[in-house]
Scaffold this motif. Structure first.
Motif, PDB file in Angstrom:
ATOM      1  N   GLY A 358       0.797  -1.221   0.000  1.00 20.72           N
ATOM      2  CA  GLY A 358       0.000   0.000   0.000  1.00 20.72           C
ATOM      3  C   GLY A 358       0.832   1.275   0.000  1.00 20.72           C
ATOM      4  N   LYS A 359       2.123   1.201   0.238  1.00 15.94           N
ATOM      5  CA  LYS A 359       2.976   2.393   0.241  1.00 15.94           C
ATOM      6  C   LYS A 359       3.310   2.889  -1.164  1.00 15.94           C
ATOM      7  CE  LYS A 359       5.177   1.284   4.645  1.00 15.94           C
ATOM      8  NZ  LYS A 359       6.473   0.982   5.324  1.00 15.94           N
ATOM      9  N   TYR A 360       3.116   2.081  -2.163  1.00 14.19           N
ATOM     10  CA  TYR A 360       3.399   2.496  -3.554  1.00 14.19           C
ATOM     11  C   TYR A 360       2.457   3.641  -3.941  1.00 14.19           C
ATOM     12  CZ  TYR A 360       3.921   2.124  -8.620  1.00 14.19           C
ATOM     13  OH  TYR A 360       4.147   2.387  -9.938  1.00 14.19           O
ATOM     14  N   PRO A 361       2.889   4.715  -4.648  1.00 15.56           N
ATOM     15  CA  PRO A 361       4.219   4.877  -5.283  1.00 15.56           C
ATOM     16  C   PRO A 361       5.129   5.867  -4.561  1.00 15.56           C
ATOM     17  CG  PRO A 361       2.658   6.314  -6.362  1.00 15.56           C
ATOM     18  CD  PRO A 361       1.933   5.690  -5.204  1.00 15.56           C
ATOM     19  N   PHE A 362       4.905   6.064  -3.223  1.00 13.79           N
ATOM     20  CA  PHE A 362       5.648   7.128  -2.542  1.00 13.79           C
ATOM     21  C   PHE A 362       6.773   6.606  -1.645  1.00 13.79           C
ATOM     22  CE2 PHE A 362       1.259   8.670  -3.142  1.00 13.79           C
ATOM     23  CZ  PHE A 362       1.523   9.716  -3.994  1.00 13.79           C
ATOM     24  N   ASP A 363       6.872   5.357  -1.456  1.00 12.67           N
ATOM     25  CA  ASP A 363       7.918   4.796  -0.602  1.00 12.67           C
ATOM     26  C   ASP A 363       9.116   4.419  -1.465  1.00 12.67           C
ATOM     27  OD1 ASP A 363       9.272   3.808   1.557  1.00 12.67           O
ATOM     28  OD2 ASP A 363       8.284   1.843   1.503  1.00 12.67           O
ATOM     29  N   PHE A 364      10.052   5.374  -1.655  1.00 16.87           N
ATOM     30  CA  PHE A 364      11.210   5.157  -2.516  1.00 16.87           C
ATOM     31  C   PHE A 364      12.369   4.560  -1.727  1.00 16.87           C
ATOM     32  CE2 PHE A 364       8.888   8.196  -5.076  1.00 16.87           C
ATOM     33  CZ  PHE A 364       9.132   7.751  -6.368  1.00 16.87           C
ATOM     34  N   THR A 365      13.114   3.745  -2.408  1.00 21.73           N
ATOM     35  CA  THR A 365      14.368   3.212  -1.862  1.00 21.73           C
ATOM     36  C   THR A 365      15.525   3.881  -2.599  1.00 21.73           C
ATOM     37  OG1 THR A 365      13.335   1.080  -1.397  1.00 21.73           O
ATOM     38  CG2 THR A 365      15.748   1.145  -1.509  1.00 21.73           C
ATOM     39  N   ARG A 366      16.378   4.613  -1.862  1.00 18.14           N
ATOM     40  CA  ARG A 366      17.438   5.402  -2.488  1.00 18.14           C
ATOM     41  C   ARG A 366      18.599   4.525  -2.909  1.00 18.14           C
ATOM     42  NH1 ARG A 366      22.114   7.916  -1.070  1.00 18.14           N
ATOM     43  NH2 ARG A 366      21.939   7.325   1.133  1.00 18.14           N
ATOM     44  N   GLN A 367      19.082   4.800  -4.123  1.00 20.42           N
ATOM     45  CA  GLN A 367      20.293   4.171  -4.622  1.00 20.42           C
ATOM     46  C   GLN A 367      21.507   4.985  -4.162  1.00 20.42           C
ATOM     47  OE1 GLN A 367      20.175   1.343  -5.943  1.00 20.42           O
ATOM     48  NE2 GLN A 367      18.701   1.119  -7.616  1.00 20.42           N
ATOM     49  N   PRO A 368      22.696   4.451  -4.202  1.00 21.21           N
ATOM     50  CA  PRO A 368      23.890   5.228  -3.806  1.00 21.21           C
ATOM     51  C   PRO A 368      24.082   6.443  -4.724  1.00 21.21           C
ATOM     52  CG  PRO A 368      24.380   2.883  -3.883  1.00 21.21           C
ATOM     53  CD  PRO A 368      23.023   3.038  -4.486  1.00 21.21           C
ATOM     54  N   TYR A 369      24.392   7.608  -4.125  1.00 15.52           N
ATOM     55  CA  TYR A 369      24.640   8.814  -4.919  1.00 15.52           C
ATOM     56  C   TYR A 369      26.071   8.796  -5.448  1.00 15.52           C
ATOM     57  CZ  TYR A 369      27.104  10.717  -0.839  1.00 15.52           C
ATOM     58  OH  TYR A 369      27.970  10.918   0.184  1.00 15.52           O
ATOM     59  N   SER A 370      26.317   9.634  -6.455  1.00 12.55           N
ATOM     60  CA  SER A 370      27.642   9.678  -7.081  1.00 12.55           C
ATOM     61  C   SER A 370      28.067  11.131  -7.291  1.00 12.55           C
ATOM     62  CB  SER A 370      27.631   8.940  -8.425  1.00 12.55           C
ATOM     63  OG  SER A 370      26.741   9.571  -9.332  1.00 12.55           O
ATOM     64  N   VAL A 371      29.347  11.407  -7.160  1.00 15.63           N
ATOM     65  CA  VAL A 371      29.945  12.722  -7.384  1.00 15.63           C
ATOM     66  C   VAL A 371      31.231  12.498  -8.167  1.00 15.63           C
ATOM     67  CG1 VAL A 371      30.914  14.803  -6.339  1.00 15.63           C
ATOM     68  CG2 VAL A 371      28.962  13.676  -5.265  1.00 15.63           C
ATOM     69  N   SER A 372      31.426  13.343  -9.227  1.00 16.81           N
ATOM     70  CA  SER A 372      32.644  13.196 -10.028  1.00 16.81           C
ATOM     71  C   SER A 372      33.125  14.558 -10.499  1.00 16.81           C
ATOM     72  CB  SER A 372      32.384  12.284 -11.234  1.00 16.81           C
ATOM     73  OG  SER A 372      31.435  12.888 -12.105  1.00 16.81           O
ATOM     74  N   ALA A 373      34.391  14.656 -10.758  1.00 17.48           N
ATOM     75  CA  ALA A 373      35.012  15.869 -11.296  1.00 17.48           C
ATOM     76  C   ALA A 373      36.076  15.452 -12.293  1.00 17.48           C
ATOM     77  CB  ALA A 373      35.628  16.714 -10.183  1.00 17.48           C
ATOM     78  N   SER A 374      36.171  16.231 -13.392  1.00 16.32           N
ATOM     79  CA  SER A 374      37.172  15.903 -14.410  1.00 16.32           C
ATOM     80  C   SER A 374      37.749  17.189 -14.986  1.00 16.32           C
ATOM     81  CB  SER A 374      36.543  15.058 -15.524  1.00 16.32           C
ATOM     82  OG  SER A 374      35.514  15.786 -16.183  1.00 16.32           O
ATOM     83  N   LEU A 375      39.015  17.148 -15.310  1.00 19.25           N
ATOM     84  CA  LEU A 375      39.730  18.269 -15.915  1.00 19.25           C
ATOM     85  C   LEU A 375      40.261  17.792 -17.262  1.00 19.25           C
ATOM     86  CD1 LEU A 375      40.698  21.210 -15.339  1.00 19.25           C
ATOM     87  CD2 LEU A 375      42.868  20.203 -14.603  1.00 19.25           C
ATOM     88  N   SER A 376      39.832  18.476 -18.336  1.00 23.34           N
ATOM     89  CA  SER A 376      40.222  18.032 -19.673  1.00 23.34           C
ATOM     90  C   SER A 376      41.070  19.106 -20.343  1.00 23.34           C
ATOM     91  CB  SER A 376      38.983  17.737 -20.521  1.00 23.34           C
ATOM     92  OG  SER A 376      38.214  18.912 -20.703  1.00 23.34           O
ATOM     93  N   LEU A 377      42.082  18.647 -21.053  1.00 27.46           N
ATOM     94  CA  LEU A 377      42.962  19.534 -21.807  1.00 27.46           C
ATOM     95  C   LEU A 377      43.065  18.991 -23.221  1.00 27.46           C
ATOM     96  CD1 LEU A 377      44.922  21.925 -21.955  1.00 27.46           C
ATOM     97  CD2 LEU A 377      46.744  20.364 -21.226  1.00 27.46           C
ATOM     98  N   PRO A 378      42.436  19.654 -24.200  1.00 25.62           N
ATOM     99  CA  PRO A 378      42.514  19.152 -25.580  1.00 25.62           C
ATOM    100  C   PRO A 378      43.922  19.319 -26.136  1.00 25.62           C
ATOM    101  CG  PRO A 378      41.409  21.275 -25.514  1.00 25.62           C
ATOM    102  CD  PRO A 378      41.619  20.883 -24.095  1.00 25.62           C
ATOM    103  N   LEU A 379      44.365  18.317 -26.853  1.00 23.01           N
ATOM    104  CA  LEU A 379      45.718  18.356 -27.430  1.00 23.01           C
ATOM    105  C   LEU A 379      45.673  18.564 -28.939  1.00 23.01           C
ATOM    106  CD1 LEU A 379      47.395  15.470 -25.385  1.00 23.01           C
ATOM    107  CD2 LEU A 379      47.466  17.953 -24.959  1.00 23.01           C
ATOM    108  N   PHE A 380      44.826  17.819 -29.621  1.00 27.79           N
ATOM    109  CA  PHE A 380      44.774  17.952 -31.070  1.00 27.79           C
ATOM    110  C   PHE A 380      43.384  17.540 -31.543  1.00 27.79           C
ATOM    111  CE2 PHE A 380      45.296  16.174 -35.386  1.00 27.79           C
ATOM    112  CZ  PHE A 380      45.793  17.303 -36.026  1.00 27.79           C
ATOM    113  N   ASN A 381      42.757  18.367 -32.372  1.00 28.37           N
ATOM    114  CA  ASN A 381      41.420  18.046 -32.887  1.00 28.37           C
ATOM    115  C   ASN A 381      41.330  18.285 -34.387  1.00 28.37           C
ATOM    116  OD1 ASN A 381      41.532  20.815 -32.923  1.00 28.37           O
ATOM    117  ND2 ASN A 381      39.549  21.129 -31.943  1.00 28.37           N
ATOM    118  N   GLY A 382      42.399  17.966 -35.079  1.00 28.24           N
ATOM    119  CA  GLY A 382      42.376  18.075 -36.533  1.00 28.24           C
ATOM    120  C   GLY A 382      42.346  19.510 -37.042  1.00 28.24           C
TER     121      GLY A 382
END
Length: 496
Positions: A358-382
């Motif tokens: 009877g709890k559907y659809p408001f009883d959610f089960t949380r999945q693990p959260y994710s955090v990411s960071a990236s630093l990109s430096l283009p070298l050659f793109n034609g």
């Protein structure tokens, strides 16, 4: 006696011709709605469709600036989805997988990402310059609309003055016709003179009719330029202020500083330089940050089947426990056979299953959260970066050339407009002298015709000379106002 009365009336009419024309050119409020030039300009700023379209560009420019500022804010996305799965097993390599109970499921997720680069900063500055250039474009559109309204107002005003002149000349030809008839009655004139006077009067009636029609047409065009429906019976105010005295040097300095078209090109030149910097920023690194979280919930459509499965599971556990403990009992080992007998599916467990569904659809089960960071430096793109930089530099150089070309044109336009204004003012003085000479010649011709020294042809010729001279004077007067309007348009702002 009748001949002398008509002659005196004709002489009085001709002697006051210039004063009658001057009075006729000033409309009275009792004659209809009086539309002044400032009122016309105010109405045009509020109602002209072309100007309204130009002002709409302000909203687009503001939206572009907001979008450029948004590049420094994270992109946030959310999703909510639902699904249904039939209660049928799937088979993989001969093995049944999945539940045989119909299932409803709901998934929800939220994510945020942020990309930071030097190019975004340069893009923001370029868009801001474009917004300022749009404001200059709107100012230029206002100047254009103002110039169009002023020119049309002057055209309609000149047509109104010309119509008043033709109406006054109509009175003159009528007096000439009456005088020719009077001369015929006393024996000093001929039927040919009367017929010629009738032709001249008829032609003047046509000219007067066409002149009044021209006034109405030009008024309709004026209201079209303003952007509102035509108001019948409108009269224009001919009391226009004289152009102020300004030097060419001050005009050129004002145009270089305040001309909106020139300012718009300068701002677009600045935007083009920022685009070059933005293209070069492709050689620098960029930072990307991301974060996200999700959750799910589900329920089976057949709750009784779940209860039956739970009952079967408890019964199976109870049987397995009893078998195991009976073996231990036969071997005389410690056992928990009594506890196995107590295993049973209780009503509380059944209610727990029902409550969980009877709890559907408001009883959610949380999945693990994710955090990411990236630093990109283009070298050659034609060599695409090099191509973009070269294109941006070409556009920047073109913008510089466009600015310089318009600066030269503005200087030439202001100089030419100033010369035209001076010439038009000098032409007014010459045309006024011509009118005085033509008026004197007309008066002499009238007196000579009255005494029979000349024919009606000579009198009509003198009247035609006066009409042309007066028409040229009216044109010269409004040419001064047009030249001043052209000067304001070249400078890019009002001068009074």
């Amino acid at each position: 006696m009748r001949f002398h009365v008509l002659a005196l009336a004709f002489a009085a009419t001709a002697g006051s011709l210039a004063g009658t024309i001057a009075e006729a050119q000033t409309p009275s409020a009792a004659q209809g709605t009086v539309l002044t030039l400032p009122d016309a300009l105010t109405l045009a700023r509020r109602n002209n469709p072309t100007l309204a379209n130009s002002m709409n560009a302000r909203r687009t420019a503001a939206a572009n600036v907001r979008a450029a500022n948004g590049a420094f804010l994270p992109n946030v996305n959310t999703s909510l989805g639902g699904g249904y799965r039939e209660g049928r097993q799937s088979f993989f390599q001969g093995q049944g997988i999945g539940s045989t109970n119909d299932q409803l499921n709901t998934d929800a997720s939220a994510s945020a990402s942020l990309n930071l680069s030097l190019g975004a900063l340069n893009d923001r500055r370029a868009v801001k310059a474009e917004q300022n250039a749009t404001e200059s474009d709107i100012s230029a559109a206002e100047v254009t609309v103002r110039n169009n309204v002023i020119n049309q107002y002057l055209t309609a005003l000149q047509a109104q003055a010309s119509s008043n002149l033709q109406d006054t000349l109509l009175t003159t030809t009528e007096a000439q016709l009456q005088l020719a008839r009077a001369r015929l009655q006393v024996g000093s004139g001929t039927q040919l003179d009367v017929q010629r006077a009738e032709v001249a009067h008829g032609q003047q009636r046509v000219a007067s009719l066409r002149a009044r029609n021209t006034v109405q047409v030009e008024l309709v065009r004026l209201y079209q330029q303003i952007g509102v429906p035509y108001v019948a019976g409108t009269k224009l105010d001919s009391n226009l202020p004289a152009p102020p005295d300004v030097t060419l040097e001050s005009l050129l300095d004002m145009a270089r500083r305040a001309n909106p078209n020139l300012e718009a090109l300068r701002l677009r030149e600045e935007s083009a330089r920022r685009q070059v910097s933005s293209a070069r920023s492709a050689y620098y690194p960029s930072l990307a940050l991301q974060a996200g979280v999700s959750a799910f919930t589900n329920r089976f459509t057949n709750t009784n089947l779940l209860i039956s499965q739970a009952q079967s599971s408890v019964a199976s556990s109870r049987s397995s426990c009893i078998r195991s403990e009976e073996v231990r009992a036969r071997l005389q080992l410690a056992n928990n056979l009594a506890q196995c007998e107590g295993l049973a599916f209780t009503p509380a467990q059944e209610q727990a299953i029902r409550d969980n569904q009877g709890k559907y659809p408001f009883d959610f089960t949380r999945q693990p959260y994710s955090v990411s960071a990236s630093l990109s430096l283009p070298l050659f793109n034609g060599f695409r970066r090099e191509q973009q930089i070269e294109q941006a530099q070409v556009q920047s150089r073109n913008a510089e050339n466009n600015t310089r070309a318009l600066s030269l044109r503005v200087t030439a336009d202001v100089t030419a407009a100033q010369l035209q204004l001076v010439t038009a003012q000098q032409a007014v003085a010459l045309q006024e002298e011509n009118v005085r000479t033509a008026r004197t010649a007309l008066s002499l011709a009238q007196e000579r015709y009255r005494v029979g020294a000349i024919s009606i042809v000579d009198l009509v010729q003198a009247r035609g000379d006066f009409e042309r001279a007066e028409t040229d004077r009216i044109t010269a007067i409004y040419d001064v106002q047009r030249a001043f309007a052209a000067l304001e348009n070249a400078v890019g702002r009002p001068l009074r």
